[in-house]
Design a protein around this motif. Structure first.
Motif, mmCIF file in Angstrom:
data_model
loop_
_atom_site.group_PDB
_atom_site.id
_atom_site.type_symbol
_atom_site.label_atom_id
_atom_site.label_comp_id
_atom_site.label_asym_id
_atom_site.label_seq_id
_atom_site.Cartn_x
_atom_site.Cartn_y
_atom_site.Cartn_z
ATOM 1 N N ILE A 107 1.073 -1.348 -0.004
ATOM 2 C CA ILE A 107 -0.005 0.091 -0.063
ATOM 3 C C ILE A 107 0.929 1.367 0.129
ATOM 4 O O ILE A 107 1.658 1.324 0.994
ATOM 5 C CB ILE A 107 -0.846 0.025 1.049
ATOM 6 C CG1 ILE A 107 -2.074 -1.018 1.187
ATOM 7 C CG2 ILE A 107 -1.813 1.339 1.404
ATOM 8 C CD1 ILE A 107 -2.684 -1.229 2.291
ATOM 9 N N GLN A 108 0.773 1.899 -1.156
ATOM 10 C CA GLN A 108 1.645 3.360 -0.820
ATOM 11 C C GLN A 108 1.030 4.365 -0.325
ATOM 12 O O GLN A 108 1.672 5.174 0.495
ATOM 13 C CB GLN A 108 1.773 3.792 -2.626
ATOM 14 C CG GLN A 108 2.699 2.871 -3.389
ATOM 15 C CD GLN A 108 3.961 2.368 -3.130
ATOM 16 O OE1 GLN A 108 4.081 1.729 -2.623
ATOM 17 N NE2 GLN A 108 4.810 3.519 -3.133
ATOM 18 N N GLU A 109 -0.322 4.803 -0.754
ATOM 19 C CA GLU A 109 -0.864 5.853 0.298
ATOM 20 C C GLU A 109 -2.617 5.379 0.226
ATOM 21 O O GLU A 109 -2.849 4.609 -0.322
ATOM 22 C CB GLU A 109 -1.177 7.062 -0.799
ATOM 23 C CG GLU A 109 0.364 7.566 -0.581
ATOM 24 C CD GLU A 109 0.297 9.015 -1.471
ATOM 25 O OE1 GLU A 109 -0.526 9.829 -1.157
ATOM 26 O OE2 GLU A 109 1.268 9.222 -2.137
ATOM 27 N N SER A 110 -2.971 6.101 1.231
ATOM 28 C CA SER A 110 -4.531 5.805 1.456
ATOM 29 C C SER A 110 -5.213 7.094 1.877
ATOM 30 O O SER A 110 -4.552 7.889 2.678
ATOM 31 C CB SER A 110 -4.587 4.999 2.815
ATOM 32 O OG SER A 110 -5.981 4.826 2.886
ATOM 33 N N ALA A 111 -6.385 7.524 1.309
ATOM 34 C CA ALA A 111 -7.050 8.937 1.554
ATOM 35 C C ALA A 111 -8.591 8.607 1.987
ATOM 36 O O ALA A 111 -8.905 7.908 1.427
ATOM 37 C CB ALA A 111 -6.827 9.595 0.398
ATOM 38 N N VAL B 50 -2.350 1.220 -4.657
ATOM 39 C CA VAL B 50 -1.677 -0.173 -4.385
ATOM 40 C C VAL B 50 -0.465 -0.300 -5.260
ATOM 41 O O VAL B 50 -0.712 -0.062 -6.466
ATOM 42 C CB VAL B 50 -2.572 -1.140 -4.287
ATOM 43 C CG1 VAL B 50 -1.908 -2.443 -3.972
ATOM 44 C CG2 VAL B 50 -3.497 -0.975 -3.065
ATOM 45 N N ARG B 51 0.780 -0.524 -5.037
ATOM 46 C CA ARG B 51 1.699 -0.991 -5.980
ATOM 47 C C ARG B 51 1.662 -2.520 -5.965
ATOM 48 O O ARG B 51 1.909 -3.091 -4.875
ATOM 49 C CB ARG B 51 3.066 -0.804 -5.556
ATOM 50 C CG ARG B 51 4.320 -0.778 -6.400
ATOM 51 C CD ARG B 51 5.336 -0.072 -5.977
ATOM 52 N NE ARG B 51 5.470 1.188 -6.209
ATOM 53 C CZ ARG B 51 5.955 1.723 -7.536
ATOM 54 N NH1 ARG B 51 6.354 0.867 -8.442
ATOM 55 N NH2 ARG B 51 5.806 3.114 -7.471
ATOM 56 N N LEU C 248 -5.425 2.303 -8.450
ATOM 57 C CA LEU C 248 -6.200 2.918 -7.516
ATOM 58 C C LEU C 248 -7.283 2.227 -7.280
ATOM 59 O O LEU C 248 -8.154 1.944 -8.070
ATOM 60 C CB LEU C 248 -6.567 4.510 -8.124
ATOM 61 C CG LEU C 248 -7.076 5.472 -7.330
ATOM 62 C CD1 LEU C 248 -6.095 5.870 -6.023
ATOM 63 C CD2 LEU C 248 -7.272 6.827 -7.992
ATOM 64 N N LEU C 249 -7.688 2.011 -5.790
ATOM 65 C CA LEU C 249 -8.775 1.484 -5.243
ATOM 66 C C LEU C 249 -9.896 2.277 -4.647
ATOM 67 O O LEU C 249 -9.405 2.972 -3.848
ATOM 68 C CB LEU C 249 -8.518 -0.034 -4.524
ATOM 69 C CG LEU C 249 -7.458 -1.022 -5.152
ATOM 70 C CD1 LEU C 249 -7.054 -1.915 -4.081
ATOM 71 C CD2 LEU C 249 -7.993 -1.614 -6.253
ATOM 72 N N LEU C 250 -11.128 2.148 -4.923
ATOM 73 C CA LEU C 250 -12.157 2.689 -4.021
ATOM 74 C C LEU C 250 -12.748 1.739 -3.175
ATOM 75 O O LEU C 250 -13.462 0.827 -3.693
ATOM 76 C CB LEU C 250 -13.092 3.534 -5.005
ATOM 77 C CG LEU C 250 -14.215 4.127 -4.262
ATOM 78 C CD1 LEU C 250 -13.632 5.305 -3.309
ATOM 79 C CD2 LEU C 250 -15.223 4.806 -5.190
ATOM 80 N N THR C 251 -12.490 1.803 -1.812
ATOM 81 C CA THR C 251 -13.234 0.734 -1.104
ATOM 82 C C THR C 251 -14.234 1.411 -0.121
ATOM 83 O O THR C 251 -14.232 2.641 0.114
ATOM 84 C CB THR C 251 -12.203 0.135 -0.251
ATOM 85 O OG1 THR C 251 -11.399 1.415 0.913
ATOM 86 C CG2 THR C 251 -10.983 -0.818 -0.764
ATOM 87 N N GLY C 252 -15.236 0.627 0.532
ATOM 88 C CA GLY C 252 -16.237 0.912 1.277
ATOM 89 C C GLY C 252 -17.487 1.461 0.342
ATOM 90 O O GLY C 252 -17.729 0.912 -0.885
#
Length: 82
Positions: free
Chosen positions: A44-48, A59-60, A67-71
């Motif tokens: 995981i590179q970053e999370s916003a 995610v690398r 780029l993933l969108l969760t929730g």
């Protein structure tokens, strides 16, 4: 019945062995032996945080980024980045 000195000796020996195992695990992690191979394939590179339920995660995977969108109602792949 076990005497107090026997119980203390047993507890001390157990703590000593657990301490040695902990030191060995830390050493293996520091040396890079506990990572499961020559290199990580996914990270995981970053999370916003977007709101209380949704999150964007960069995610690398094998040198590429996605780029993933969760929730929300479902998770989805937004797209692969160049």
């Amino acid at each position: 019945m076990l005497s107090t000195s026997t119980l203390l000796l047993s507890a001390g020996a157990l703590l000593g062995i657990l301490g040695l195992l902990w030191l060995l695990a830390r050493g293996a992690r520091f040396a890079g032996l506990a990572q499961g191979g020559p290199g990580k394939r996914i990270a995981i590179q970053e999370s916003a945080v977007l709101d209380t339920r949704r999150r964007l995660i960069l995610v690398r995977v094998d040198g590429r980024e996605v780029l993933l969108l969760t929730g929300g109602t479902q998770d989805s792949v937004v797209g692969w980045l160049p």
